[in-house]
Scaffold this active site. Structure first.
Site, PDB file in Angstrom:
ATOM      1  N   TYR A 251       0.833  -1.203   0.000  1.00 23.53           N
ATOM      2  CA  TYR A 251       0.000   0.000   0.000  1.00 23.53           C
ATOM      3  C   TYR A 251       0.863   1.248   0.000  1.00 23.53           C
ATOM      4  O   TYR A 251       2.051   1.209   0.341  1.00 23.53           O
ATOM      5  CB  TYR A 251      -0.959   0.018   1.205  1.00 23.53           C
ATOM      6  CG  TYR A 251      -0.279   0.226   2.541  1.00 23.53           C
ATOM      7  CD1 TYR A 251      -0.165   1.503   3.092  1.00 23.53           C
ATOM      8  CD2 TYR A 251       0.254  -0.844   3.253  1.00 23.53           C
ATOM      9  CE1 TYR A 251       0.459   1.703   4.308  1.00 23.53           C
ATOM     10  CE2 TYR A 251       0.877  -0.654   4.469  1.00 23.53           C
ATOM     11  CZ  TYR A 251       0.976   0.616   4.999  1.00 23.53           C
ATOM     12  OH  TYR A 251       1.605   0.812   6.212  1.00 23.53           O
ATOM     13  N   CYS A 252       0.226   2.366  -0.391  1.00 30.02           N
ATOM     14  CA  CYS A 252       0.866   3.684  -0.351  1.00 30.02           C
ATOM     15  C   CYS A 252      -0.150   4.655   0.241  1.00 30.02           C
ATOM     16  O   CYS A 252      -1.014   4.256   1.005  1.00 30.02           O
ATOM     17  CB  CYS A 252       1.324   4.105  -1.750  1.00 30.02           C
ATOM     18  SG  CYS A 252      -0.029   4.347  -2.918  1.00 30.02           S
ATOM     19  N   ARG A 253      -0.084   5.911  -0.101  1.00 25.34           N
ATOM     20  CA  ARG A 253      -1.013   6.903   0.441  1.00 25.34           C
ATOM     21  C   ARG A 253      -2.390   6.793  -0.203  1.00 25.34           C
ATOM     22  O   ARG A 253      -3.398   6.717   0.479  1.00 25.34           O
ATOM     23  CB  ARG A 253      -0.459   8.318   0.254  1.00 25.34           C
ATOM     24  CG  ARG A 253      -1.305   9.411   0.915  1.00 25.34           C
ATOM     25  CD  ARG A 253      -0.721  10.802   0.705  1.00 25.34           C
ATOM     26  NE  ARG A 253      -0.841  11.243  -0.665  1.00 25.34           N
ATOM     27  CZ  ARG A 253      -1.927  11.818  -1.177  1.00 25.34           C
ATOM     28  NH1 ARG A 253      -2.982  12.011  -0.432  1.00 25.34           N
ATOM     29  NH2 ARG A 253      -1.955  12.184  -2.438  1.00 25.34           N
TER      30      ARG A 253
END
Length: 132
Positions: free
Chosen positions: A92-94
């Site tokens: 995941y990221c932002r």
């Protein structure tokens, strides 16, 4: 009569349609609730991977996530040197953009990958637990 607006509309539609499909080839992109079930399932071997910057990670992250910044020029070598291939990588990221890039890199290197489509923002918006 000009067909330029029609052609541009058609090209935009095709790019959108095929661009989204191509981005997820080789990995599953899921929403927060399913991502949560996957990383909580103790019968599966899953490594949690946060691909945001160290500063973003320090502000809050999913518990037990490894942090390797996908924008770092050494991301691929760092990830392949640190992540076990016998576990699914839950990445995941932002917001979901960088994690798709990271997922594609990992898949290319032989990893099984699940990606959080809405990113950490979607995770927190869904009321899922975080480490701060």
């Amino acid at each position: 009569m000009t067909f330029k607006p029609l052609i541009m509309s058609l090209m935009t539609m095709l790019c959108s349609l095929f661009g989204c499909t191509a981005q997820t080839i080789g990995f599953r992109s899921v929403e927060a609730e399913e991502f949560g079930r996957i990383i909580a399932d103790t019968t599966q071997a899953v490594t949690r991977l946060d691909v945001r910057t160290a500063a973003e990670y320090a502000e809050g992250h999913i518990a037990n996530a490894v942090n390797i910044d996908v924008l770092d020029g050494n991301f691929e070598s760092r990830a392949t040197g640190k992540l076990p291939k016998d576990k699914t990588v839950a990445v995941y990221c932002r917001s979901g953009k960088r994690s798709k890039k990271a997922a594609a890199i990992l898949v290319r290197n032989g990893y099984s990958v699940v990606e959080l489509n809405s990113g950490y923002m979607g995770w927190t918006k869904a009321g899922m637990p975080t480490d701060r």
